[in-house]
Design an enzyme around this catalytic site. Structure first.
Site, PDB file in Angstrom:
ATOM      1  N   SER A 550       1.159   7.937  17.198  1.00 46.81           N
ATOM      2  CA  SER A 550       2.072   8.673  16.334  1.00 46.81           C
ATOM      3  C   SER A 550       2.735   9.785  17.154  1.00 46.81           C
ATOM      4  O   SER A 550       3.388   9.500  18.152  1.00 46.81           O
ATOM      5  CB  SER A 550       1.328   9.203  15.113  1.00 46.81           C
ATOM      6  OG  SER A 550       2.223   9.616  14.109  1.00 46.81           O
ATOM      7  N   ASP A 636       5.787   0.592   8.618  1.00 47.50           N
ATOM      8  CA  ASP A 636       5.392   1.982   8.832  1.00 47.50           C
ATOM      9  C   ASP A 636       6.512   2.928   8.394  1.00 47.50           C
ATOM     10  O   ASP A 636       7.586   2.926   8.988  1.00 47.50           O
ATOM     11  CB  ASP A 636       5.084   2.183  10.318  1.00 47.50           C
ATOM     12  CG  ASP A 636       4.530   3.558  10.640  1.00 47.50           C
ATOM     13  OD1 ASP A 636       4.564   4.446   9.762  1.00 47.50           O
ATOM     14  OD2 ASP A 636       4.065   3.751  11.775  1.00 47.50           O
ATOM     15  N   HIS A 671       1.606   2.338   9.241  1.00 48.76           N
ATOM     16  CA  HIS A 671       1.237   3.355  10.211  1.00 48.76           C
ATOM     17  C   HIS A 671      -0.233   3.281  10.611  1.00 48.76           C
ATOM     18  O   HIS A 671      -0.587   3.551  11.753  1.00 48.76           O
ATOM     19  CB  HIS A 671       1.550   4.734   9.627  1.00 48.76           C
ATOM     20  CG  HIS A 671       1.565   5.836  10.643  1.00 48.76           C
ATOM     21  ND1 HIS A 671       2.523   5.930  11.627  1.00 48.76           N
ATOM     22  CD2 HIS A 671       0.733   6.902  10.828  1.00 48.76           C
ATOM     23  CE1 HIS A 671       2.301   6.997  12.367  1.00 48.76           C
ATOM     24  NE2 HIS A 671       1.220   7.597  11.911  1.00 48.76           N
TER      25      HIS A 671
END
Length: 700
Positions: A550, A636, A671
């Protein structure tokens, strides 16, 4: 390190369709902008709507990485079995008491998803309330949201996401019959908060741009179309959340970005009441409330309390003018969270990089700490679901010590061990060494680095190392126990976590000095950590594998550009690498709320220029890069799939070496990667196999 041999296989070459954009007098050209689906909102809801040309390219990427990693399939299976063998498959939490019942979660042998159960308060037969495996039947992706029981314990709100796009559907279950009511509520943030009468609840709805911006009230038995809008946040830079007090008498409406907050109150027994403002938002001022009977305890950084303080105010007059100091601000001691009970105030703090739980007697003012003696460790404050109690729950672990769960009597100061994490395949903590190092950064700051290695690992520079980093949003990566990383450590790896600036590991200053116009400190700190590990004989540069996900994936992209020779390989999971394009696109879910973290390149030429200096996608250059693995999920909503897709395409086009760049995209996830605890282990096994392959240990 031996030259890693990957099978000869042509890499996908993305078509180039230049698109130019001019901002602040500067024109940028993006050859791979076409990989961004114009209908991305539709794709989040239904992946089948993805443009066939984009799908074909992503499928080609998956075929390529599969071919290059084909010789590690047996290793991946071995790693998976090892990691699975360290999980107690039928694990169960220690139920938490709340009124006449105690609530907990469990797994069944072979099960992928958690189950929610309850027992009578003091023990007895379990009643299975929600079976995640049963609810997931027939779904390629499934994730349970929260499960919130009503104050009268007769019903439960539960949510699920079956796309990975974090659009949660809510259902209401009767805990007597275990049947769901006919009504469902879609497009929510994942949970709800009951009113005091247990006949309705509040929830946040996600808008077309995937932002939780509206609070609704749902009355049981009524259709969703009749749900009443309670509060709406008009500023796209702020998120709206909802929670409830432990006494079930207040509803908290929390509006926040990464540095500013605003709280509104509702009486939990009056759905028709208008929200009451506690303190109007002020840029840079954060505050949160915990109910303490007749008073609220307020954790805040107001009035220059950078590392936070705790104030109190009457519940019937909570405005700032009535705040009184309870726990003063102490620079360098960061107050992280707080909760209140009838006789005690509790908070979690961090000082000198280590956590501590503090207890204050509300009557005498006497304070004491719950602390541990290891060099690096992690504490979790679980508190209690009940207000009228002297007992709270906390967890402890270190990089060598499995998680231990304790009940702690705040009055007698006695701690009772409830559970120690079981590692079925065996774990001897004495076989491992954990240390906390301090790496000097280029400006003299000392960067903490937590490491764990097997006691027999030679510290002569020959050991491989996996170096993990994050460094954003003030998030601290704890030095906690991980059974997964033992598969590397047992093969001679040093496993390291660099606590770089951008987190709050050393206080709020540590965060501020790693955001916006100080963001480069995050990257140089990580590079400094790698240099320190090499200089002290823990590893060598060509045997160091960097990993981050991320915002930590952005860190990976930046260090790949800045110091490619420092690393033998880089793993970037769901990486935020197309920084400028994302921060210029105010339709994306996280862009407006993220401007306080990264800057706003739309309005600020200075922010635009600074981002341009480090944005990984924009700074790929004609130089040699180590082997790189990027991992992403199609649905995501946080870091969109096209960021790593574009980055990988540009790396292949520009770099001067013949090292492979792999892109693995889960076409059924978002995600968090694959749903289900074992499916997630398969993804970790793949990443670890890549790391082992790079350091010549794929046969280990």
């Amino acid at each position: 390190m031996n030259k890693t041999v990957f099978p000869v296989h042509p890499a996908p070459a993305a078509a180039r369709h230049p698109v130019s954009d001019t901002r602040h007098g500067i024109t940028r050209t993006d050859d791979y902008a076409w990989l961004r689906a114009d209908n991305w909102q539709d794709v989040f809801r239904d992946p089948a709507t993805l443009d066939p040309a984009i799908r074909a390219h992503l499928d080609a990427e998956n075929a390529y990485q599969t071919a290059l990693m084909a010789d590690t399939r047996a290793l991946q299976g071995q790693l998976f079995n090892e990691m699975k063998g360290r999980i107690k498959e039928d694990d169960s939490s220690v139920p938490a008491k709340d009124g006449p019942f105690a609530y907990g979660t469990s797994y069944k042998t072979g099960g992928q998803h958690p189950r929610y159960f309850r027992t009578p308060r003091d023990g007895g037969a379990e009643t299975m309330l929600i079976d995640g495996d049963l609810e997931a039947t027939g779904k390629a992706y499934f994730s349970l949201g929260s499960a919130d029981h009503s104050p009268d314990h007769s019903k439960m709100i539960w949510g699920f996401d079956d796309k990975g796009s974090e659009y949660y559907t809510l259902k209401i279950r009767d805990l007597g019959t275990l049947a769901d009511a006919a009504e469902t509520i879609g497009d929510t943030a994942g949970g709800g908060v009951w009113n005091a009468r247990s006949d309705g609840f509040y929830y946040t709805r996600v808008d077309a741009n995937h932002r939780p911006s509206r609070l609704f009230y749902h009355e049981l038995g009524r259709p969703e179309s009749e749900d009443r809008l309670i509060h709406e946040e008009k500023d796209p830079g702020f998120f709206l959340g909802v929670s409830g007090s432990s006494l079930h008498d207040f509803i908290f409406i929390d509006i926040h970005d990464h540095e500013t907050s605003e709280v509104w109150l509702l009486p939990a027994n009056d759905a028709g009441a208008a929200p009451k403002l506690v303190m109007e938002r002020q840029t840079g001022v954060e505050y949160s409330l915990a109910e303490g009977g007749a008073v609220f305890y307020i954790l805040t950084n107001a009035d220059g309390a950078k590392d936070f303080k705790i104030m109190s105010a009457p519940v019937d007059a909570p405005e700032k003018a009535n705040w009184q100091e309870v726990v003063s601000h102490k620079p360098g001691r960061l107050l992280l969270a707080h909760s209140a009970y009838r006789n005690h105030l509790v908070w979690l703090e961090r000082e000198d990089g280590l956590p501590r739980i503090m207890i204050r007697d509300r009557h005498s003012g006497e304070e004491h700490a719950i602390a541990f003696e290891e060099e690096a460790f992690s504490l979790g404050l679980h508190g209690s679901a009940e207000y009228d109690t002297d007992v709270i729950r906390f967890s402890y672990s270190s990089m060598t010590t499995p998680t231990q769960l304790f009940d702690y009597d705040m009055r007698t100061r006695e701690r009772r061990l409830l559970k120690t994490q079981i590692v079925p395949s065996g774990h001897n903590a004495d076989d491992y060494v954990t240390r906390r190092l301090l790496a000097p950064a280029e400006d003299g700051a000392l960067v903490p680095v937590s490491i764990v290695y097997h006691k027999d690992t030679p510290l002569d520079g020959t050991a491989p190392c996996l170096l993990y980093g994050y460094g954003s949003y003030g998030i601290t990566i704890p030095a906690s126990f991980s059974t997964n990383c033992l598969s590397l450590v047992d093969r001679g790896f040093v496993y390291a976590i660099a606590h770089v600036r951008g987190g709050k590991d050393k206080g709020y200053d540590w965060y501020e000095n790693g955001k916006r116009l100080n963001k480069r400190n995050t990257f140089t700190d990580f590079i400094a950590a790698s240099n320190h590990l090499v200089a002290n004989g823990f590893t060598s540069h060509d045997r160091t594998i960097a990993q981050g996900g991320s915002a930590g994936g952005m860190l990976m992209g930046a260090i790949a550009n800045m110091a490619p020779g420092n690393f033998g390989g880089i793993v970037a999971e769901v990486p935020f690498v197309d920084v400028i394009n994302t921060m210029l696109d105010d339709t994306l879910p996280l862009t407006p709320p993220e401007w306080t973290e990264w800057g706003n390149p739309i309005t600020s030429a200075a922010d635009y220029a600074y981002m341009s200096s480090y944005s990984p996608y924009d700074n790929v250059t004609a130089q040699a890069y180590p082997p790189i693995l990027a991992v992403a999920g199609l649905t995501d909503p946080r870091v969109t799939y096209w960021e790593p897709a574009k980055w990988v395409a540009k790396l292949r086009e520009v770099k001067t070496d013949d090292n492979p760049v792999l892109f693995r995209i889960n076409m059924d996830a978002g995600h968090a990667g694959a749903s289900g605890r074992f499916s997630r282990l398969e993804e970790i096994a793949y990443v670890y196999a890549f790391a082992l392959k790079l350091v010549g240990k794929a046969g280990a």
